[in-house]
Design a protein around this motif. Structure first.
Motif, short mmCIF file in Angstrom:
data_model
loop_
_atom_site.label_atom_id
_atom_site.label_comp_id
_atom_site.label_asym_id
_atom_site.label_seq_id
_atom_site.Cartn_x
_atom_site.Cartn_y
_atom_site.Cartn_z
N SER A 125 4.93 -2.22 12.75
CA SER A 125 6.19 -2.00 13.47
C SER A 125 5.93 -1.38 14.85
N VAL A 126 5.01 -0.44 14.92
CA VAL A 126 4.66 0.18 16.21
C VAL A 126 4.06 -0.87 17.14
N ALA A 127 3.17 -1.70 16.61
CA ALA A 127 2.54 -2.74 17.43
C ALA A 127 3.58 -3.75 17.92
N ILE A 128 4.53 -4.12 17.05
CA ILE A 128 5.57 -5.06 17.44
C ILE A 128 6.45 -4.48 18.55
N ASP B 29 0.86 -1.19 0.00
CA ASP B 29 0.00 0.00 0.00
C ASP B 29 0.89 1.24 0.00
N THR B 30 0.41 2.30 -0.58
CA THR B 30 1.21 3.53 -0.72
C THR B 30 0.41 4.72 -0.20
N ILE B 31 1.01 5.42 0.78
CA ILE B 31 0.38 6.66 1.25
C ILE B 31 1.19 7.88 0.83
N ALA B 32 2.44 7.64 0.36
CA ALA B 32 3.28 8.75 -0.10
C ALA B 32 4.35 8.22 -1.03
N GLU B 33 4.62 8.97 -2.10
CA GLU B 33 5.71 8.66 -3.02
C GLU B 33 6.91 9.53 -2.65
N LEU B 34 8.09 8.91 -2.59
CA LEU B 34 9.30 9.64 -2.25
C LEU B 34 10.01 10.10 -3.52
N SER C 273 0.42 -6.00 1.34
CA SER C 273 -0.19 -5.27 2.44
C SER C 273 -1.08 -6.19 3.28
N GLY C 274 -1.60 -7.26 2.69
CA GLY C 274 -2.39 -8.22 3.46
C GLY C 274 -1.59 -8.87 4.56
N LEU C 275 -0.30 -9.15 4.28
CA LEU C 275 0.58 -9.73 5.30
C LEU C 275 0.88 -8.72 6.40
N SER C 276 1.12 -7.47 6.04
CA SER C 276 1.36 -6.43 7.04
C SER C 276 0.12 -6.19 7.89
N ASP D 185 11.05 3.63 -2.69
CA ASP D 185 10.75 5.02 -3.03
C ASP D 185 9.31 5.40 -2.68
N HIS D 186 8.72 4.67 -1.74
CA HIS D 186 7.36 4.94 -1.31
C HIS D 186 7.23 4.64 0.18
N VAL D 187 6.15 5.12 0.76
CA VAL D 187 5.87 4.87 2.17
C VAL D 187 4.58 4.06 2.27
N SER D 188 4.67 2.88 2.90
CA SER D 188 3.50 2.03 3.13
C SER D 188 3.06 2.18 4.58
N LEU D 189 1.77 2.32 4.81
CA LEU D 189 1.27 2.59 6.16
C LEU D 189 1.16 1.34 7.01
N PHE D 190 0.69 0.24 6.45
CA PHE D 190 0.51 -0.96 7.27
C PHE D 190 1.81 -1.46 7.89
#
Length: 632
Positions: free
Chosen positions: A511-514, A487-492, A562-565, A501-506
């Motif tokens: 990572s925060v949950a882990i 998933d992409t919420i921002a292109e770098l 993104s399904g795995l994340s 070159d992108h940012v995925s939110l999931f």
């Protein structure tokens, strides 16, 4: 009646016309110089035609060349025999046209030259740019049979012209491509296409060619394919693009992900050129005696947009029976979908990488049926969440055992520290007393490790399941367009090494949950570690892992599905909730402490493993003492 008389004006007119014609003929007659030039040109033309005739007797002439000349049919056939020998008949009737047939799932184009599939379109699927999925197009594939003839020629079917015939009978469409020596002697490719089926019958057979095919020369079937890119992430798709083959009655193997690789197999029943979510498979009703397979990675730079990902090739020998070829096979062109492949009952589910051994069994008999059931009435994103909740609830008993062991070790920590301090100069003795205390109290570090090991097969099985779940392909959820891709919420405007070159939110949420999950679990584990000699290496490693694991998750899963994340995010959230419930509402440290004291009073019978460990420690201690006496 008035008698007609010759009109003087008419006579004068005829005389004038005759005179003009005679003058024009005289005026346009060639001069002596022109007559000589015409004679010379005529002689040159005769010489040129004579030379061309001689050249035609030795020159290799294609059917296209002959169709543009005015040669007679007998002369055409004579010239073709110089190149094609017995198959000159087929070349003389050559047609460069293509043959197109369709079902509800496939659109197939056959090349009359070579008789093989030159285009395969999957009508129900599109790529990440909504373009049609083509497994074969624009000469990315080749199918050829190489054979020798009795007149000492080596021919390739891909260079020869087949005569097509298409017949339909209900839902069945049959395409017959015949390479003819005569009307009754030929080599045939027979394709049988059914409605609603990605599997197509395929037979290679010859009739009346026992006096044409050289039985002393090997006959080889060659299949080559360059795989098109269909997914958003080149690296992710290429990771699951590979050659898979079955051999020796059910064994399966694959070529892996090296830049170039090659392998062979005996008694080969199928070979699959797998392109992550789509695959091309050649199956044999009776095994090929041997098979040679090659794979080459075509992606040199993942930062550059690419058309092809890998180049595959397979080579099989064909055997003659009574001087003829007769090999029944099948083609599969379609999705790498476990449900579709498994229904053929030909071990094709091995094409889908679900994991080996117990990991594959968990996926086949637990996760795939469960997810199919949930996906039948829930959106796929919600199905992932519900499936995660069910799995975590099922594993909650294992987590309870794990935290109970940690709580016991935490209560025993002061006594364990005292033992370490008492025997700080004799580590072997400290280990013996530590083991004795843990045995009496009914607490052991191994009791906390075993539940973690029980969860490992489930963890790895799910890691294999989500990248292989065809049902997730192009399914949206919240801001995610495709659960099978990132998933992409921002292109770098630049690329970060190992990140992209992108940012995925999931992955960020996971990572925060882990981090918070590991902070809860490693905090208890570190609190239960003895600290007489300061923080041991194990505790230090736990502290580092608490920070390293979320960072690794963030980088590693940014380009993953993104399904795995989503699964890891929900899974760790639920784990945090389960931990808090167990610690705050289920486990009572005072009761556990009282139970430990009771256990210490009771005579504890050691099991076989504990006895063996005690004996080994005692023997090691005696050897150490003996060595110290010798030194003195």
């Amino acid at each position: 009646m008035e008698e007609k008389k010759l009109d003087i004006n008419s006579v004068i007119g005829f005389v004038l016309i005759f005179g003009i014609l005679m003058y024009m003929l005289w005026q346009n007659q060639p001069t002596p110089e022109q007559l000589k030039a015409q004679e010379k040109a005529k002689q040159e033309q005769v010489a040129k035609e004579s030379k061309a005739t001689k050249q035609d007797q030795t020159k290799v002439v294609t059917p296209e060349d002959l169709s543009a000349t005015g040669l007679t049919d007998s002369l055409k056939l004579a010239n073709l025999k110089n190149k094609w020998g017995a198959f000159a008949y087929a070349a003389s009737k050559a047609s460069p046209n293509q043959t197109v047939v369709e079902s509800d799932l496939l659109k197939l184009t056959f090349n009359n030259k070579g008789g093989y599939l030159s285009e395969v379109k999957l009508k129900k699927h599109t790529d990440f740019n909504d373009n049609p999925i083509y497994l074969i197009k624009d000469n990315n594939a080749s199918f050829n049979i190489n054979f020798g003839t009795t007149d000492s020629r080596i021919l390739n079917t891909k260079d020869l012209y087949f005569e097509p015939t298409v017949t339909k009978n209900g839902d069945l469409t049959v395409v017959s491509m015949k390479l003819k020596v005569s009307e009754t002697k030929f080599l045939e490719y027979r394709y049988e296409l059914k409605q609603g089926d990605y599997m197509m019958g395929f037979t290679v057979r010859s009739q009346g060619l026992s006096d044409v095919l050289n039985s002393s020369q090997p006959i080889n079937l060659d299949w080559d394919l360059k795989t098109y890119r269909h997914a958003q992430s080149i690296s992710y798709e290429n990771r699951y693009t590979e050659v898979v083959f079955e051999y020796e009655g059910g064994k399966d193997d694959y070529l892996g992900q090296r830049a170039e690789s090659e392998d062979t197999g005996n008694e080969v029943t199928y070979v699959a050129f797998k392109q992550h979510f789509f695959t091309s498979i050649l199956l044999a009703d009776t095994p090929f005696k041997t098979g040679t397979f090659k794979s080459k990675n075509l992606v040199q730079n993942e930062d550059v947009d690419t058309l092809f990902t890998k180049a595959f090739s397979a080579k099989f020998p064909l055997e003659l029976a009574g001087g003829e070829i007769n090999k029944s096979m099948d083609w599969y062109y379609g999705p790498s979908d476990f449900k579709i492949l498994n229904k053929y009952d030909r071990n094709l589910d091995e094409v889908v990488p679900l994991g080996w051994g117990i990991f594959g069994w968990i996926n086949k008999y637990m996760f795939i049926p469960l997810f199919a059931f949930l996906g039948s009435f829930l959106p796929y994103g919600i199905a992932i969440i519900v499936m995660t909740i069910l799995i975590k609830l099922l594993m909650s008993f294992v987590q309870y055992k794990q935290f109970l062991s940690q709580a016991k070790m935490k209560i025993l920590k002061p006594e364990l520290d005292a033992i370490r301090e008492k025997h700080k100069d004799n580590k072997m003795k400290a280990q013996q007393e530590t083991l004795a205390l843990q045995t009496k109290a009914g607490a052991s570090p191994m009791a906390g490790c075993i539940p973690a090991l029980v969860q490992l097969p489930v963890f790895y099985a799910l890691f294999q399941f989500f990248p292989s779940a065809f049902d997730l392909r192009q399914k949206s959820f919240l801001w995610v367009k495709d659960l099978s891709s990132y998933d992409t919420i921002a292109e770098l405007p630049f690329k970060i090494p190992f990140y992209g070159d992108h940012v995925s939110l999931f992955p960020i949420l996971a990572s925060v949950a882990i981090f918070f999950y590991m902070r809860l679990t490693t905090g208890d584990q570190m609190a239960s570690q003895p600290t007489a000699d300061g923080m041991p290496d194990m505790a230090k490693m736990m502290k580092y892992m608490m920070y390293f694991s979320p960072i690794m998750m963030l980088f590693f899963f940014n380009n993953y599905a993104s399904g795995l994340s989503l699964y890891y995010f929900i899974s760790n959230l639920i784990s945090i909730g389960i931990i808090l419930v167990i610690k705050n509402y289920i486990l009572d440290e005072d009761k556990i402490h009282a139970q430990i004291q009771e256990n210490k009073k009771k005579p504890k019978k050691e099991n076989r493993f504990q006895k063996k460990m005690a004996e080994m420690m005692e023997q090691a201690e005696l050897q150490k003492q003996a060595q110290q006496k010798k030194k003195k």
